[in-house]
Design an enzyme around this catalytic site. Structure first.
Site, short mmCIF file in Angstrom:
data_model
loop_
_atom_site.label_atom_id
_atom_site.label_comp_id
_atom_site.label_asym_id
_atom_site.label_seq_id
_atom_site.Cartn_x
_atom_site.Cartn_y
_atom_site.Cartn_z
N ILE A 5 43.45 34.42 41.95
CA ILE A 5 43.68 34.72 40.73
C ILE A 5 43.35 36.33 40.14
O ILE A 5 44.04 36.70 38.83
CB ILE A 5 42.39 33.80 39.59
CG1 ILE A 5 42.13 32.05 40.33
CG2 ILE A 5 42.23 34.15 37.80
CD1 ILE A 5 41.46 31.51 39.58
N ASP A 65 32.02 47.98 46.44
CA ASP A 65 31.29 47.15 47.15
C ASP A 65 31.25 46.86 45.47
O ASP A 65 30.23 48.27 45.03
CB ASP A 65 30.45 46.93 47.86
CG ASP A 65 30.16 45.33 48.27
OD1 ASP A 65 29.18 44.95 46.42
OD2 ASP A 65 29.46 45.09 49.28
N LYS A 73 28.96 49.25 33.21
CA LYS A 73 28.18 50.57 33.26
C LYS A 73 29.43 51.14 33.53
O LYS A 73 28.92 52.45 32.94
CB LYS A 73 26.82 50.50 34.06
CG LYS A 73 25.85 49.56 33.43
CD LYS A 73 25.27 49.78 31.84
CE LYS A 73 24.66 50.98 32.41
NZ LYS A 73 24.10 52.60 30.70
N SER A 75 35.13 34.15 35.34
CA SER A 75 33.56 32.68 34.66
C SER A 75 34.04 31.19 35.79
O SER A 75 34.61 32.03 36.02
CB SER A 75 33.05 32.81 33.33
OG SER A 75 31.62 32.13 33.89
N LYS A 98 27.29 32.59 37.20
CA LYS A 98 28.39 32.59 35.51
C LYS A 98 27.35 32.18 34.65
O LYS A 98 28.22 32.72 33.38
CB LYS A 98 29.20 31.61 35.72
CG LYS A 98 30.25 32.03 37.75
CD LYS A 98 30.70 33.62 37.60
CE LYS A 98 31.50 33.18 38.74
NZ LYS A 98 32.32 34.53 38.63
N ILE A 132 41.94 26.05 39.91
CA ILE A 132 43.43 26.33 39.83
C ILE A 132 44.16 26.32 41.42
O ILE A 132 43.21 25.93 42.61
CB ILE A 132 42.93 28.35 39.49
CG1 ILE A 132 42.72 28.07 38.40
CG2 ILE A 132 44.89 28.29 39.71
CD1 ILE A 132 43.51 28.19 37.28
#
Ligand code: COA
Length: 289
Positions: free
Chosen positions: A33, A79, A139, A156, A174, A203
């Site tokens: 996605i 990561d 951040k 999400s 989520k 999806i």
């Protein structure tokens, strides 16, 4: 015969150059996605940096997207669980492009496991990737997104709107992402920054759908009001709209892109058999248990 909603390409709806001069920073952009979201933003004029753990796949995708769109896509290995690595990816982006306008927080981990079979570390791992990874990305990018009066999209899910068996780790992670986006929208709105969540429904052809659909379901996720599964293009189109000026008054929202399927979603695993006898699920679940 039931009407089937067509899959539409963003090129058919949005102007080619609406994101000219803009820069996208996308975690999880190496595949699925998030790769499609990145491609769509690039097709409308932006350059991009895609971030993930697997450098080889990232590099391959970055080359593919650059070729396909005529824009520049760079890979940055990081990561999301490690703030320093994300900060380095941001520094690389600024060094190359000098700005960040759009951020997609898309890096995620998922597998099917019941609470009784999920270790504390397994739960923590997904919280670290999805929730802390989102926070670390916010951040690291926020000063640059403030400077450009840019916009965030967090990827999400819809499964935490109800109690979905075998998804406690992702549901908790989520839900926290949705909450984080709302606070970001409120705190940063006065600085000109927007933040929204896209919650994809089922999806087709994605690793997530493949892993989460038990073999027994034969690719079905229950009734589909749109007459079809979602396509990565459906998420890409929502991305273009939410990053565009047409969405300038849309912030702090969670937008399900699911063809209304959440309203009818059954439990994907046999219930209550799946919770009474988790060992019976191993043959149905494609992911490792
Ligand atoms: N069922 C139960 N527990 C699992 C699991 C599964 N299918 N997969 C991982 N875990 C647990 C591990 O057992 C470990 O806990 P332990 O130390 O108590 O045994 C913990 O999660 C960490 O696993 P590990 O594989 O070491 O973590 P990682 O950081 O290398 O990878 C994921 C974590 C989630 C990314 C990995 O499971 C994965 O590769 N998932 C598939 C890719 C993916 O999720 N893509 C996104 C699709 S939406």
């Amino acid at each position: 015969m039931a009407y089937v909603q067509p899959i539409v390409s963003s090129d058919a709806v949005f102007k080619d150059d609406i994101f000219k001069g803009k820069v996208l920073f996308c975690t999880g952009g190496g595949s699925g996605i998030c790769k499609s979201m990145t491609e769509a933003v690039m097709r409308h004029g932006a350059d991009a940096v895609i971030v993930g753990r697997k450098l080889e796949r990232l590099t391959q995708t970055a080359e593919e997207l650059s070729r396909a769109t005529g824009r520049t896509c760079l890979p940055a290995q990081a990561d999301v669980r490690h703030p320093k690595q994300i900060q380095e990816a941001v520094a690389k982006t600024i060094e190359k492009f000098g700005r960040i306008d759009f951020v997609i927080c898309g890096a995620a981990g998922n597998f099917l496991a019941p609470i009784s079979g999920l270790s504390e570390n397994g739960f923590k791992t997904v919280i670290e990737i999805d929730t802390l990874g989102t926070y670390n990305t916010i951040k690291a990018t926020l000063p640059h997104v403030r400077a450009s009066k840019g916009s965030y999209i967090h990827v999400s899910a819809t499964l935490h709107y109800r109690g979905t068996p075998y998804q406690v780790h992702v549901s908790a992670a989520k839900a926290a992402v949705d909450a984080t986006s709302a606070v970001l929208a409120v705190e940063e709105g006065p600085h000109g920054v927007r933040s929204n969540v896209i919650a994809p429904g089922p999806i087709a052809g994605t690793e997530g759908a493949d892993r989460l659909t038990p073999k027994e379901a034969n690719g079905s996720m229950g009734p589909m009001p749109a007459g079809r599964w979602g396509d990565v293009k459906d998420i890409a189109n929502a991305t273009i709209f939410l990053f565009s000026d047409a969405a300038s008054f849309i912030s702090g929202q969670v937008i399900a892109v699911d063809g209304a399927s959440e309203h009818l979603r059954p439990t994907q695993l046999p219930y209550p058999q799946s919770v009474l006898d988790p060992s019976s699920m191993t043959k149905l679940i494609k992911a490792r248990m």
